[in-house]
Motif scaffolding. Structure first.
Motif, PDB file in Angstrom:
ATOM      1  N   ALA A  95     -13.597 -16.511 -44.439  1.00 25.81           N
ATOM      2  CA  ALA A  95     -13.708 -15.325 -43.208  1.00 25.81           C
ATOM      3  C   ALA A  95     -14.690 -14.677 -42.404  1.00 25.81           C
ATOM      4  N   THR A  96     -15.447 -15.022 -41.823  1.00 24.28           N
ATOM      5  CA  THR A  96     -16.603 -13.953 -41.481  1.00 24.28           C
ATOM      6  C   THR A  96     -16.364 -12.429 -40.519  1.00 24.28           C
ATOM      7  N   ALA A  97     -17.593 -12.240 -40.518  1.00 28.78           N
ATOM      8  CA  ALA A  97     -17.743 -10.290 -40.446  1.00 28.78           C
ATOM      9  C   ALA A  97     -17.196 -10.672 -38.606  1.00 28.78           C
ATOM     10  N   SER A  98     -17.511 -11.318 -38.116  1.00 31.48           N
ATOM     11  CA  SER A  98     -17.958 -10.946 -37.182  1.00 31.48           C
ATOM     12  C   SER A  98     -16.640 -10.359 -36.442  1.00 31.48           C
ATOM     13  N   SER A  99     -16.686  -9.679 -35.404  1.00 25.76           N
ATOM     14  CA  SER A  99     -15.678  -8.052 -34.630  1.00 25.76           C
ATOM     15  C   SER A  99     -16.404  -9.750 -33.229  1.00 25.76           C
ATOM     16  N   PRO A 100     -15.369 -10.197 -32.451  1.00 24.11           N
ATOM     17  CA  PRO A 100     -15.323 -10.189 -31.374  1.00 24.11           C
ATOM     18  C   PRO A 100     -16.357  -9.203 -29.908  1.00 24.11           C
ATOM     19  N   ASP A 118     -10.752 -14.184 -19.853  1.00 23.18           N
ATOM     20  CA  ASP A 118     -12.221 -12.924 -19.851  1.00 23.18           C
ATOM     21  C   ASP A 118     -12.368 -12.986 -21.600  1.00 23.18           C
ATOM     22  N   ALA A 119     -12.274 -14.220 -22.259  1.00 23.20           N
ATOM     23  CA  ALA A 119     -12.216 -14.632 -23.130  1.00 23.20           C
ATOM     24  C   ALA A 119     -14.228 -14.760 -23.333  1.00 23.20           C
ATOM     25  N   GLU A 120     -14.805 -14.248 -24.541  1.00 26.97           N
ATOM     26  CA  GLU A 120     -16.005 -14.349 -24.538  1.00 26.97           C
ATOM     27  C   GLU A 120     -16.707 -15.976 -26.211  1.00 26.97           C
ATOM     28  N   GLU A 121     -17.257 -16.372 -25.658  1.00 28.46           N
ATOM     29  CA  GLU A 121     -17.968 -17.110 -26.627  1.00 28.46           C
ATOM     30  C   GLU A 121     -18.548 -16.466 -27.763  1.00 28.46           C
ATOM     31  N   ILE A 122     -18.373 -17.082 -28.920  1.00 34.03           N
ATOM     32  CA  ILE A 122     -18.755 -16.273 -30.650  1.00 34.03           C
ATOM     33  C   ILE A 122     -19.337 -17.034 -31.341  1.00 34.03           C
ATOM     34  N   GLU A 123     -19.481 -16.928 -32.307  1.00 29.65           N
ATOM     35  CA  GLU A 123     -20.828 -18.027 -32.986  1.00 29.65           C
ATOM     36  C   GLU A 123     -20.224 -18.751 -34.184  1.00 29.65           C
ATOM     37  N   ALA A 124     -18.875 -18.355 -33.953  1.00 32.74           N
ATOM     38  CA  ALA A 124     -17.999 -19.161 -35.077  1.00 32.74           C
ATOM     39  C   ALA A 124     -16.598 -18.589 -35.183  1.00 32.74           C
ATOM     40  N   PRO A 125     -15.564 -20.155 -35.439  1.00 32.68           N
ATOM     41  CA  PRO A 125     -14.441 -19.612 -36.106  1.00 32.68           C
ATOM     42  C   PRO A 125     -14.294 -17.895 -36.702  1.00 32.68           C
ATOM     43  N   SER A 126     -14.074 -17.608 -36.015  1.00 31.08           N
ATOM     44  CA  SER A 126     -13.436 -16.473 -36.308  1.00 31.08           C
ATOM     45  C   SER A 126     -12.261 -15.690 -36.218  1.00 31.08           C
ATOM     46  N   PRO A 127     -11.217 -15.667 -38.282  1.00 27.11           N
ATOM     47  CA  PRO A 127     -10.126 -15.923 -38.357  1.00 27.11           C
ATOM     48  C   PRO A 127      -9.593 -14.498 -38.352  1.00 27.11           C
ATOM     49  N   ARG A 128      -7.875 -14.019 -37.544  1.00 27.00           N
ATOM     50  CA  ARG A 128      -7.683 -12.822 -38.136  1.00 27.00           C
ATOM     51  C   ARG A 128      -6.313 -13.169 -38.647  1.00 27.00           C
ATOM     52  N   TYR A 167     -14.569 -19.183 -29.423  1.00 29.62           N
ATOM     53  CA  TYR A 167     -13.879 -17.781 -28.384  1.00 29.62           C
ATOM     54  C   TYR A 167     -13.055 -17.317 -29.188  1.00 29.62           C
ATOM     55  N   ALA A 168     -13.053 -15.746 -28.327  1.00 30.95           N
ATOM     56  CA  ALA A 168     -12.262 -14.569 -29.071  1.00 30.95           C
ATOM     57  C   ALA A 168     -11.616 -13.447 -27.699  1.00 30.95           C
ATOM     58  N   THR A 173       0.118 -12.425 -42.626  1.00 28.83           N
ATOM     59  CA  THR A 173      -0.105 -13.846 -41.920  1.00 28.83           C
ATOM     60  C   THR A 173      -1.349 -14.193 -41.294  1.00 28.83           C
ATOM     61  N   GLY A 174      -1.632 -14.780 -40.581  1.00 24.05           N
ATOM     62  CA  GLY A 174      -2.759 -15.282 -40.322  1.00 24.05           C
ATOM     63  C   GLY A 174      -2.634 -16.133 -39.723  1.00 24.05           C
ATOM     64  N   VAL A 175      -4.443 -16.452 -38.814  1.00 25.08           N
ATOM     65  CA  VAL A 175      -4.919 -17.427 -38.247  1.00 25.08           C
ATOM     66  C   VAL A 175      -6.435 -17.664 -38.286  1.00 25.08           C
ATOM     67  N   THR A 176      -6.586 -18.824 -37.775  1.00 27.01           N
ATOM     68  CA  THR A 176      -8.296 -19.184 -39.021  1.00 27.01           C
ATOM     69  C   THR A 176      -8.723 -19.201 -38.022  1.00 27.01           C
ATOM     70  N   GLY A 177      -8.400 -19.507 -36.039  1.00 25.49           N
ATOM     71  CA  GLY A 177      -9.907 -18.965 -34.293  1.00 25.49           C
ATOM     72  C   GLY A 177     -10.282 -20.463 -34.618  1.00 25.49           C
TER      73      GLY A 177
END
Length: 436
Positions: A39-44, A62-72, A139-140, A432-436
């Motif tokens: 899990a990364t600590a980055s928020s979108p 409206d999605a923005e690119e982020i540095e790495a996959p961000s699980p939710r 993206y997020a 539950t969750g997703v990996t992003g």
């Protein structure tokens, strides 16, 4: 169904050093929901890159690119569904929806199926990663409970295996089969995928799984009696069947394309075109909930022996070897619930006990290798829909809810250390969750 949607953000206090450590540990590769991803600590909102997905066919303008996959994470509560950042535990959205609803990942790293009174409703968790030559872009965007509902009379088990998603309808025996990746980008001109539909002979509380070679294995029966599992080829021709599984319930897949089904007197395993019954030593010995792993040929299951109990609180679990066709029964000296079973990144057997500890067992020997305190002591409620501490595993992180305190905890499965805890605005139920 009375349905409305509201998006809100809640702040969670996070130690700066821990946030930095999690950010450094984040990886840039993509994976499905069984993949090993921290899990990364980055928020979108705070960590999004400058490039927007607008102008690219990435699924949301409206999605923005982020540095790495961000699980939710996605957790239900009485009256709605919360979507959270898996690293920070920040609540990203609050979707209002009536009734008791169950949640399961689709397997594309982005979407979740919500079992509602109308059927299986698609929730977009709002994070995904796409390949681009020798690298990927992540993206997020805001999560959304979409209007897409796959009709089902009494939606039941949701199974993911080898890139396939299967939905089972208990009311009419309808089996809906998808490729999980077909859900990855379903906006714009690309609509939600439609399933291949098959039907069990009789409506019942059942389950189905499709193996890598296209074999569909599913249960048969009625609400009054179910004891049969059948295996069909791609042309619906029967490969094998067995009626030696009274009270058949649940399934789990193990390494080597073995599918195990729980019975009231042991387990039934399908592998290499045939069924094998693994008989319990006790006359009544029910395994109804299981957890498999692609890293292990052993399936973890529960173990109940009191047929007349209103609610049995067992202290023993099963470890079924799908190669040797044997079952080891292990007493972990604490009770647990059907939401207590999970598997670690190397196939470790994980059990969240009512003693508040996350127990780690070697699946090959049954030896307990660790017992980490995570939550307070608890007791399983009589009604199965009621909240209770729940275990969800994604990669090398275990996420454990604690309804009594409205908290969610993140556990590092390599050390047992609690990386973060947060109080939620609602009492969490399913998780539950997703990996992003």
């Amino acid at each position: 169904m009375n349905l409305s949607t509201r998006h809100r953000r809640y702040s969670v206090a996070v130690p700066a050093a821990l946030t930095a450590a999690l950010l450094l540990a984040s990886c840039g590769s993509d994976g499905d929901d069984a993949g090993q991803i921290s899990a990364t600590a980055s928020s979108p909102a705070s960590e999004a890159g400058s490039e927007s997905a607008a102008g690219h066919d990435h699924g949301a303008s409206d999605a923005e690119e982020i540095e790495a996959p961000s699980p939710r994470l996605v957790t239900t509560y009485d009256g709605g569904i919360l979507t959270l950042d898996a690293g920070t535990l920040e609540v990203i959205s609050d979707e209002k929806i009536d009734g008791f609803n169950r949640v399961n990942p689709v397997g594309d790293g982005r979407h979740v199926m919500v079992s509602t009174s109308a059927g299986f409703q698609l929730l977009d968790a709002g994070v995904w990663t796409e390949p681009h030559g020798d690298h990927t872009h992540s993206y997020a965007t805001d999560p959304e409970l979409t209007d897409k509902v796959y009709p089902a009379d009494k939606p039941g088990h949701v199974v993911r295996h080898d890139g396939k998603l299967i939905l089972f309808s208990d009311g009419d025996g309808r089996i809906q089969i998808f490729n999980s990746e077909d859900f990855r980008d379903i906006s714009g001109d690309s609509g939600a995928p439609e399933p291949t539909v098959k039907t069990a002979d009789s409506p019942h509380h059942g389950v189905a799984i499709e193996l890598a070679d296209g074999t569909l294995v599913h249960t048969e029966g009625t609400e009054e009696e179910r004891d049969t599992v059948v295996a069909l080829d791609a042309d619906d021709r029967e490969i094998a069947s067995s009626s030696d599984c009274p009270g058949v319930h649940g399934e789990a897949a193990a390494k080597g394309e073995a599918a195990a089904f729980g019975c009231e007197d042991g387990l039934l395993v399908y592998k290499d075109g045939k069924f094998t019954k693994i008989q319990a030593t006790e006359d009544y010995a029910r395994t109804g909930n299981q957890a498999g792993s692609e890293e292990s040929t052993v399936v973890l299951g529960d173990y109940k022996v009191d047929e007349d109990a209103e609610l049995e609180r067992p202290t023993r679990i099963t470890l079924t070897d799908t190669v040797a066709n044997t079952t080891r029964v292990v007493d972990i000296h604490t009770s647990y619930s059907f939401r207590s079973l999970g598997r670690g990144p190397a196939g470790e057997a994980l059990v969240l006990g009512t003693d508040g500890k996350l127990h780690v067992l070697d699946p090959a020997t049954g030896e307990e290798t660790a017992a980490w305190p995570v939550v307070g002591q608890w007791e399983e409620p009589l009604e199965w829909q009621e909240p209770r501490p729940t275990l969800f595993v994604q990669g090398d992180r275990a996420y454990v809810s604690e309804p009594a305190t409205k908290e969610l905890h993140v556990v590092d499965l390599s050390t047992g250390k609690i990386l973060r805890s947060a109080e939620l605005p609602q009492v969490p139920n399913e998780l539950t969750g997703v990996t992003g």
